[in-house]
Design an enzyme around this catalytic site. Structure first.
Site, PDB file in Angstrom:
ATOM      1  N   GLU A  80       0.820  -1.217   0.000  1.00 37.43           N
ATOM      2  CA  GLU A  80       0.000   0.000   0.000  1.00 37.43           C
ATOM      3  C   GLU A  80       0.855   1.268   0.000  1.00 37.43           C
ATOM      4  O   GLU A  80       0.535   2.250  -0.678  1.00 37.43           O
ATOM      5  CB  GLU A  80      -0.877  -0.048   1.259  1.00 37.43           C
ATOM      6  CG  GLU A  80      -2.057   0.863   1.274  1.00 37.43           C
ATOM      7  CD  GLU A  80      -2.869   0.623   2.543  1.00 37.43           C
ATOM      8  OE1 GLU A  80      -3.260   1.621   3.155  1.00 37.43           O
ATOM      9  OE2 GLU A  80      -3.090  -0.541   2.928  1.00 37.43           O
ATOM     10  N   ASP A  81       1.954   1.253   0.781  1.00 36.13           N
ATOM     11  CA  ASP A  81       2.683   2.496   1.060  1.00 36.13           C
ATOM     12  C   ASP A  81       4.103   2.568   0.506  1.00 36.13           C
ATOM     13  O   ASP A  81       4.784   3.575   0.700  1.00 36.13           O
ATOM     14  CB  ASP A  81       2.759   2.718   2.581  1.00 36.13           C
ATOM     15  CG  ASP A  81       1.388   2.885   3.209  1.00 36.13           C
ATOM     16  OD1 ASP A  81       0.465   3.303   2.486  1.00 36.13           O
ATOM     17  OD2 ASP A  81       1.228   2.598   4.409  1.00 36.13           O
ATOM     18  N   ASP A 143      -3.173  -5.032  13.904  1.00 35.00           N
ATOM     19  CA  ASP A 143      -2.877  -3.722  13.310  1.00 35.00           C
ATOM     20  C   ASP A 143      -3.767  -2.652  13.949  1.00 35.00           C
ATOM     21  O   ASP A 143      -3.289  -1.586  14.362  1.00 35.00           O
ATOM     22  CB  ASP A 143      -3.117  -3.821  11.797  1.00 35.00           C
ATOM     23  CG  ASP A 143      -2.970  -2.481  11.081  1.00 35.00           C
ATOM     24  OD1 ASP A 143      -2.016  -1.743  11.400  1.00 35.00           O
ATOM     25  OD2 ASP A 143      -3.801  -2.174  10.210  1.00 35.00           O
ATOM     26  N   ASP A 263     -22.568  -5.858  39.797  1.00 33.04           N
ATOM     27  CA  ASP A 263     -21.499  -6.831  39.535  1.00 33.04           C
ATOM     28  C   ASP A 263     -20.324  -6.189  38.797  1.00 33.04           C
ATOM     29  O   ASP A 263     -20.049  -6.473  37.643  1.00 33.04           O
ATOM     30  CB  ASP A 263     -22.032  -8.056  38.785  1.00 33.04           C
ATOM     31  CG  ASP A 263     -22.900  -7.667  37.598  1.00 33.04           C
ATOM     32  OD1 ASP A 263     -23.250  -6.483  37.497  1.00 33.04           O
ATOM     33  OD2 ASP A 263     -23.215  -8.541  36.784  1.00 33.04           O
TER      34      ASP A 263
END
Length: 709
Positions: A80-81, A143, A263
């Site tokens: 992606e990057d 992630d 509780d």
């Protein structure tokens, strides 16, 4: 080669505890490739970007995940990057790692109308990859968990958006996969980011309560340990505290203050076998009285995510209830880690744990349904519906147990049995009592569905179901019917347009028809006909195009017959009836072709018709068929004497005439008179006349007329 950073050395130390040295070396190689690819990139916090993938890998190493998952986690943002290609990753680490990395890669290269649609389509892609390999979602959850832990460096708007998405989608997915540890941390971090003040106040109150009750908790723990040891049950007792988010949701759902949520803390007893779970339950009930109606056996009937445990609530020595969970070590591992517990990747020989098996069934079911949903936004909405944490457990007449979402109805149950059962359902028997399909069901009921071959889904059914499975099946059926009706109606419209030109569709040469379909990118004639009926193409224009080159004299042929298209009112998705004039069977009508909506029917005397007639190519000559079906909306303007009880009298008269009232509003009102506008349902002009006659007989009524006149 220089020594790697401390976080990488720590990761390698984690991995060395359960992976062979050659696999750890592969992970080191992945780090070197990833660090090189992300070189020069930084996070919002200013840290080198590679620290994030390494942190994600460390979270997965805590779960004991295999080398492929750890490598894919380190490389999960590279496609992606960075400039790193799938081919390079495949050459170094093989096809499995490629598939995992691609599964968590967003669809950034594709253009979408908005961020919401892009996110939905990327989410659909991830779930498709998850259907092939569950490890995809584990990487995505790790992630998201690290991103949530480091959310502070983001801008306020981004923080809120990511936190909302985490609470709506990722925390429920973690719960659905049985990963309670992930779920709890994602929920708490999301809650803190979305509502920081609420989180802080509740967290402070929890600390204060624990300080006050620490002695009580210690005494109960000692008492349980002593009793279980005396009965020679191998065990360990763990105290647990409810998270701020779970307390907040309980306060909201049950409309309670913090003081009323009793509780806040509980105990978990972990033993060595299922038999000892029940033995330990008896011991706990012998020490303290159980609260009636609060015992749940999730060992005999596991949750849909594979979770197994006994739950009971005891009345403690200091007057406060204590929630006790009892489970085996195996059940505890599955409860905390879900699909990641004792990780086994699916092969022919290695059995999955219960959470993995159920997760695969759930994802497989999602994938079966997603093909019926062209819209990614609709798909993600159905996934959200499927992520309900609470369930009802129901029995078929043969004793099979089905787990359905909370508030599920008899119609939901029918679709969980089989799509064909749902499509033909007419009623149900819940514990042998006949009930309507819209009836909500309660855990423990035995449900039998009554079917009829002639029964089919109607649009109203969508209001009666809560499950994604039922909703998708109903929509799919309705879309198919709508398409069939659109094809039929489009055929009639094109036939009429060709008839005006002295031609018929059957007489058009196949070559001319195929050429037109190819030019306009239609795969089949049916698609063209549906497009005409839905108003996306004008029948006259299509007819002219098909006849071009046929040598027809269109001017002369226009003098041919002018037959109207007959409608029954049952043309689903093709016809709609305008709200400006509310046409009824018996009225003189015309149709206006509206792009995407199909034909909108108006009365001839509708005040909007003169404007519509200015576009003659979109005006369709239609009339009512003899076999008209259904009920139709109409508005009545009723003037009455303004006195108490007048509305009830008018409503009763309308109901006695057999008409449903959909809406009523006062248009004008003073001390003496009032004007009311009723929206009612009738079958035709005759039944409307019956309603008006009954209303006129009332002494309080001074005038009744159809609106608009």
């Amino acid at each position: 080669m220089s020594q790697p950073p401390a976080d990488v050395r720590a990761l390698e130390h984690q991995l060395a505890a359960y992976l062979p040295a050659e696999q750890v070396a592969r992970v080191r190689k992945a780090y070197e490739i990833g660090a090189n690819a992300h070189s020069g990139q930084t996070r919002k916090s200013g840290e080198p970007y590679i620290t994030h993938p390494v942190a994600v890998a460390s979270i997965l190493a805590e779960l004991g995940m295999d080398a492929e998952t750890i490598i894919a986690a380190i490389l999960h943002d590279t496609l992606e990057d960075t400039e790193l290609s799938a081919e390079q990753i495949g050459a170094d680490f093989g096809p499995v790692v490629i598939e995992l990395v691609d599964g968590v890669t967003k669809l950034d290269k594709v253009r979408f109308r908005n961020r919401q649609e892009a996110a939905a389509e990327s989410f659909r892609k991830m779930l498709l990859a998850m259907a092939r390999d569950l490890r995809v979602i584990l990487i995505k959850l790790a992630d998201r968990l690290h991103n949530m832990r480091t959310l502070g460096s983001m801008e306020a708007d981004s923080r809120r958006r990511i936190a909302r998405e985490t609470l709506d989608i990722y925390a429920p997915i973690a719960q659905r996969l049985g990963m309670n540890r992930f779920k709890s941390e994602l929920q708490d971090l999301g809650f803190r980011a979305l509502y920081p003040d609420r989180h802080r106040v509740i967290a402070e109150r929890i600390r204060a309560v624990l300080g006050n009750r620490r002695e009580a908790m210690a005494r109960i723990e000692v008492a349980l340990n002593t009793r279980l040891a005396a009965e020679q049950i191998a065990h360990r007792v763990v105290s647990r505290i409810k998270s701020p988010y779970s307390i907040y949701t309980k306060m909201r759902s049950e409309n309670k203050s913090f003081a009323q949520v009793m509780d806040v803390y509980g105990l978990r007893i972990v033993v060595d076998s299922a038999a000892h779970c029940y033995h330990a339950l008896g011991s706990a009930h012998g020490l303290y009285k159980p609260l009636e109606g609060r015992f749940r056996d999730f060992i005999a009937i596991p949750k849909a995510n594979g979770y197994q445990s006994l739950h009971t609530v005891l009345f403690g020595p200091f007057g406060a209830p204590i929630e006790i969970q009892i489970r085996t070590e195996e059940m505890d591992a599955v409860a905390e880690r879900g699909v990641a517990a004792h990780w086994v990747y699916k092969t022919e020989t290695s059995p999955s744990n219960s959470a993995q098996t159920r997760a695969r069934e759930w994802v497989s079911n999602l994938m079966d349904r997603q093909s019926d949903m062209p819209s990614s936004l609709e798909f993600i909405e159905n996934v959200k519906i499927d992520l309900f944490p609470d369930e009802v457990y129901l029995f078929t007449p043969k004793g099979q147990i089905l787990a359905l979402p909370r508030n599920a109805t008899a119609l939901d149950f029918a679709y969980f049995v089989h799509t064909d059962v749902g499509d033909h359902a007419v009623a149900a028997r819940a514990d042998r009592k006949l009930v309507p399909l819209r009836t909500p069901l309660a855990s423990g009921q035995t449900v039998e569905i009554v079917t009829a071959p002639s029964a089919t889904p109607s649009p109203q059914w969508l209001d009666w179901v809560v499950s994604g499975r039922a909703r998708t099946a109903i929509r799919h059926h309705l879309k198919r019917l709508q398409h069939e009706d659109a094809v039929d109606f489009g055929h009639r419209m094109l036939d009429r347009a060709l008839d005006l030109q002295g031609m018929s569709l059957e007489a058009i040469p196949h070559a001319a028809l195929d050429r037109y379909l190819t030019e306009h990118k239609f795969k089949r004639l049916e698609e063209l006909l549906a497009d005409i009926a839905l108003g996306n193409r004008v029948a006259d224009t299509v007819a002219q195009a098909l006849l071009s080159g046929q040598g027809e004299s269109t001017r002369a042929s226009r003098l041919r017959g002018h037959e109207k298209i007959m409608i029954t009112g049952a043309e689903r998705g093709v016809l709609s009836f305008s709200n400006c004039c509310h046409p009824l069977p018996g009225d003189n009508i015309m149709g206006y072709l509206s792009a995407g909506k199909g034909i909108v029917v108006h009365r001839d005397e509708c005040p909007n018709v003169p404007e519509l007639r200015k576009s003659p190519e979109r005006c369709i000559e239609i009339a009512w068929d003899d076999s008209v079906q259904g009920d139709y909306k109409v508005e009545l303007r009723i003037e009455v004497t303004n006195k108490p009880g007048v509305l009830a009298q008018v409503a009763a008269a309308i109901a006695e005439a057999g008409s449903n009232i959909e809406n009523v509003e006062y248009k004008e009102r003073d001390a003496m008179t009032a004007t009311m506008l009723f929206t009612i349902e009738v079958q035709n002009r005759k039944s409307l006349a019956d309603v008006m006659r009954r209303v006129r007989r009332l002494h309080v009524v001074t005038a009744v007329r159809r609106h608009p006149v």
